[in-house]
Motif scaffolding. Structure first.
Motif, PDB file in Angstrom:
ATOM      1  N   LYS A 474       0.826  -1.206   0.000  1.00 38.83           N
ATOM      2  CA  LYS A 474       0.000   0.000   0.000  1.00 38.83           C
ATOM      3  C   LYS A 474       0.865   1.263   0.000  1.00 38.83           C
ATOM      4  O   LYS A 474       0.597   2.223  -0.736  1.00 38.83           O
ATOM      5  CB  LYS A 474      -0.923  -0.016   1.222  1.00 38.83           C
ATOM      6  N   MET A 475       1.908   1.263   0.801  1.00 44.22           N
ATOM      7  CA  MET A 475       2.782   2.434   0.850  1.00 44.22           C
ATOM      8  C   MET A 475       3.534   2.626  -0.454  1.00 44.22           C
ATOM      9  O   MET A 475       3.713   3.747  -0.935  1.00 44.22           O
ATOM     10  CB  MET A 475       3.762   2.285   2.020  1.00 44.22           C
ATOM     11  N   HIS A 476       3.983   1.510  -1.054  1.00 43.73           N
ATOM     12  CA  HIS A 476       4.679   1.608  -2.335  1.00 43.73           C
ATOM     13  C   HIS A 476       3.764   2.192  -3.406  1.00 43.73           C
ATOM     14  O   HIS A 476       4.173   3.078  -4.178  1.00 43.73           O
ATOM     15  CB  HIS A 476       5.180   0.236  -2.762  1.00 43.73           C
ATOM     16  N   ASN A 477       2.528   1.708  -3.463  1.00 42.25           N
ATOM     17  CA  ASN A 477       1.593   2.216  -4.460  1.00 42.25           C
ATOM     18  C   ASN A 477       1.271   3.684  -4.225  1.00 42.25           C
ATOM     19  O   ASN A 477       1.136   4.464  -5.172  1.00 42.25           O
ATOM     20  CB  ASN A 477       0.312   1.390  -4.437  1.00 42.25           C
ATOM     21  N   ARG A 478       1.153   4.064  -2.960  1.00 44.33           N
ATOM     22  CA  ARG A 478       0.869   5.468  -2.649  1.00 44.33           C
ATOM     23  C   ARG A 478       2.038   6.368  -3.081  1.00 44.33           C
ATOM     24  O   ARG A 478       1.837   7.439  -3.663  1.00 44.33           O
ATOM     25  CB  ARG A 478       0.597   5.632  -1.154  1.00 44.33           C
ATOM     26  N   GLN A 479       3.268   5.914  -2.777  1.00 46.93           N
ATOM     27  CA  GLN A 479       4.431   6.721  -3.165  1.00 46.93           C
ATOM     28  C   GLN A 479       4.550   6.828  -4.672  1.00 46.93           C
ATOM     29  O   GLN A 479       4.883   7.881  -5.213  1.00 46.93           O
ATOM     30  CB  GLN A 479       5.693   6.094  -2.572  1.00 46.93           C
ATOM     31  N   LEU A 480       4.271   5.708  -5.380  1.00 50.89           N
ATOM     32  CA  LEU A 480       4.340   5.741  -6.832  1.00 50.89           C
ATOM     33  C   LEU A 480       3.293   6.688  -7.404  1.00 50.89           C
ATOM     34  O   LEU A 480       3.579   7.488  -8.296  1.00 50.89           O
ATOM     35  CB  LEU A 480       4.137   4.330  -7.383  1.00 50.89           C
ATOM     36  N   ARG A 481       2.082   6.607  -6.872  1.00 46.78           N
ATOM     37  CA  ARG A 481       1.022   7.502  -7.343  1.00 46.78           C
ATOM     38  C   ARG A 481       1.374   8.961  -7.068  1.00 46.78           C
ATOM     39  O   ARG A 481       1.216   9.832  -7.932  1.00 46.78           O
ATOM     40  CB  ARG A 481      -0.290   7.151  -6.645  1.00 46.78           C
ATOM     41  N   ASP A 482       1.875   9.243  -5.856  1.00 48.55           N
ATOM     42  CA  ASP A 482       2.212  10.620  -5.510  1.00 48.55           C
ATOM     43  C   ASP A 482       3.310  11.168  -6.401  1.00 48.55           C
ATOM     44  O   ASP A 482       3.270  12.337  -6.816  1.00 48.55           O
ATOM     45  CB  ASP A 482       2.640  10.691  -4.044  1.00 48.55           C
ATOM     46  N   SER A 483       4.312  10.326  -6.705  1.00 47.49           N
ATOM     47  CA  SER A 483       5.409  10.808  -7.546  1.00 47.49           C
ATOM     48  C   SER A 483       4.925  11.115  -8.966  1.00 47.49           C
ATOM     49  O   SER A 483       5.353  12.096  -9.575  1.00 47.49           O
ATOM     50  CB  SER A 483       6.531   9.760  -7.584  1.00 47.49           C
ATOM     51  N   LYS A 486       2.788  14.315  -8.752  1.00 49.73           N
ATOM     52  CA  LYS A 486       3.634  15.488  -8.534  1.00 49.73           C
ATOM     53  C   LYS A 486       4.369  15.881  -9.797  1.00 49.73           C
ATOM     54  O   LYS A 486       4.498  17.074 -10.123  1.00 49.73           O
ATOM     55  CB  LYS A 486       4.638  15.196  -7.412  1.00 49.73           C
ATOM     56  N   GLU A 495      -6.657  14.052  -1.037  1.00 47.36           N
ATOM     57  CA  GLU A 495      -5.343  14.138  -0.422  1.00 47.36           C
ATOM     58  C   GLU A 495      -5.038  15.544   0.071  1.00 47.36           C
ATOM     59  O   GLU A 495      -3.979  15.794   0.617  1.00 47.36           O
ATOM     60  CB  GLU A 495      -4.271  13.717  -1.440  1.00 47.36           C
TER      61      GLU A 495
END
Length: 570
Positions: A474-483, A486, A495
């Motif tokens: 979940k954290m990996h997917n969130r970071q990928l989506r955020d990057s 951005k 968000e």
């Protein structure tokens, strides 16, 4: 071998799901395999079914490799409910309704709106499932009088007269291994899991405001006495709850489920074998297999006849069992041993194999490749554990009437490979006593689940390595989506900086709004029924403060608040 020492086999697993990170990885390591990060140097790959056909022609895939993907399985035949409905329609056109009605009618909106309207003259109740969501998410119960919203979803005929367990509706999860497509070799786990609804079924009051009567939803946890129950199908506690008039489990009900599963696979087989023959002609010799999970029910519309098996869905990337379900870890390892991921110990059955193979190949004039094919069947049979032969069957006379139509529908018929394998299997499986061995696997076990030892099923995977893997994904997917967002200069409305909100009832904190999908559904029904809960729950802001505790800690504290009647907050 390297300097006289055996080099361990290696594997890669896709990292996007917790069951692959934990169950598959752990089982493979238990069997002696070593994980690798190489994209081209591995012996086994386990991940999502490949939907891009070009991937199967990758030049780096070599004969010793095993891949858990079959061309056309997920993308064109059994990958989701829409494709299952298309296979059903194609089956009816080719073979007639009698061979295909083990799947309830399915219509895909909006393309099949006119067909659905015609079907509503025969059936009133339907199950709607959004195509963009998985599992029980997006599943609702509707009637033919309801307004049909816009969007992409499927409508499947609702089974109004199901076989009940002590008055409760239930469905079953079944597991199947397709070890080969050409020739076809299928094995089915001789057990499974029944998921029993939490509200007693009542056909005279089909009020779809109470979904916990119709579906085995994860959040239907009203109380300990009527909580969502998970039974092994071989458990005496489950079998004792079925009506005696429905027939015996091992004599009638289970064989009918096996036939329905086999017919579902055979519906897709003409498409799959066409691709498989093309791959073999192009020199693709790596081994392709698939691990499937089927959702099924038994419909009992006519009490004068035995219940009829109904396949509701086939999951081509189905949840691996693992330690979350009783006996699941053992069954997972059995599937991997069957596939020979760590090799086979051939000594016990090899003499019998050589004897039968010599006779069979003497009559058929086998090539070296065909002799290897027969060896594969013998190896899998000797290492099948709790799985049983589904095809080729141990009882050809009982199963062939249900399969002959589908083999005849293939472009080149069953083909030499399947006919040769069938001839060998009848002699070899009879010699080794496979039918009796498979029958013993269905023996009723002593009741495993009672009121005294019942524990809540680990629905959300918040224990041990399961939790850690799910959180990491979940954290990996969130970071990928955020990057990505951005980089493009976008942001999500949900968000934006805002205070957290809690679901509150009777002074008890139930869940954070932003974690509603993983926590709130469970905890909402812990204090109230669904109908009342929706009217009484309210959102309360925490004065602009954001909770900093890890999600696992939040979940555990919220559970304690429900059990102890305390208020939890930060």
């Amino acid at each position: 071998f390297d300097n006289g020492t055996r080099v361990p086999r290696t594997f890669r697993t896709q990292s996007t799901r917790a069951d692959w990170r934990v169950t598959v990885k752990g089982a493979l390591e238990e069997l002696g395999l070593v994980e690798t990060t190489s994209n081209s140097e591995f012996d086994l790959f386990w991940g999502s079914q490949w939907t891009d056909h070009a991937t199967f022609f990758d030049s780096t895939l070599r004969p010793h490799m095993q891949i858990n993907s079959i061309m056309g399985l997920a993308s064109e035949t059994l990958g989701d409910k829409e494709l299952l409905g298309a296979m059903r329609a194609l089956c009816r056109a080719r073979h007639g309704a009698a061979h295909c009605d083990h799947i309830p009618e399915i219509y895909t909106m909006p393309m099949e709106l006119h067909g659905f309207k015609r079907a509503t003259s025969r059936h009133t109740y339907w199950v709607k499932k959004d195509k963009t969501q998985w599992g029980n998410k997006g599943v609702t119960f509707i009637t033919r009088h309801d307004y049909l919203p816009n969007g992409d979803y499927t409508l499947q005929r609702y089974l109004m007269m199901p076989l009940l367990w002590r008055g409760y509706k239930f469905d079953m999860r079944l597991w199947v291994v397709i070890a080969s497509v050409e020739p076809l070799r299928v094995y089915m786990l001789q057990d499974g899991w029944a998921r029993v609804a939490s509200v007693r079924y009542n056909t005279s009051d089909l009020h779809y405001g109470e979904p916990c009567m119709h579906f085995t939803l994860h959040y239907c946890l009203h109380s300990r006495a009527t909580s969502l129950r998970i039974f092994q199908l071989n458990d005496q506690a489950f079998r004792a709850g079925l009506p005696r008039r429905a027939g015996g489990w091992t004599e009638s009900l289970w064989p009918s489920l096996q036939r329905a599963v086999l017919k579902t696979i055979l519906m897709a087989w003409p498409v799959l074998v066409g691709y498989e023959r093309h791959l073999l002609a192009r020199g693709a010799r790596f081994r392709r297999f698939s691990f499937l999970s089927f959702d099924a029910m038994l419909e009992w519309a006519d009490p004068a006849r035995p219940p009829q098996p109904m396949i509701l869905e086939c999951n081509s990337n189905g949840f691996m069992m693992g330690s979350r379900i009783p006996a699941g870890w053992e069954y997972t390892v059995d599937a991997l041993r069957l596939l020979g991921v760590a090799g086979y110990a051939r000594a016990p059955m090899q003499a019998q194999f050589v004897r039968v193979a010599r006779d069979t190949c003497g009559a058929w004039r086998c090539s070296a490749a065909e002799a290897d094919m027969l060896q594969d069947l013998a190896d899998e049979s000797a290492h099948r554990g709790h799985y049983a032969h589904l095809w080729p069957p141990t009882d050809l006379h009982a199963m062939m009437p249900h399969a002959a139509h589908f083999f005849a529908g293939a472009g080149a018929g069953a083909g030499r490979a399947n006919e040769l394998q069938l001839a060998f299997a009848q002699a070899y499986l009879g010699l080794t006593g496979a039918a009796d061995a498979d029958a013993r696997k269905l023996a009723t076990m002593e009741a495993l689940l009672t009121d005294a030892n019942r524990t809540q099923w680990d629905i959300f995977g918040v224990q041990d390595a399961w939790w850690e893997a799910k959180l990491a994904i979940k954290m990996h997917n969130r970071q990928l989506r955020d990057s990505i967002m951005k980089a493009k200069g976008y942001f999500y409305d949900d968000e934006a900086e805002q205070p957290d909100a809690w679901w509150i009832r009777d002074g008890k904190v139930l869940a954070l709004r932003r974690w509603r999908s993983t926590v709130a559904q469970l905890l909402k029904s812990a204090n109230a029924t669904r109908a009342k809960g929706r009217r009484t729950l309210q959102l309360v802001e925490l004065e602009g403060r954001r909770a900093q505790a890890p999600q696992k800690e939040v979940f555990e504290r919220l559970q304690r608040s429900i059990a102890d009647g305390e208020t939890v907050g930060w």
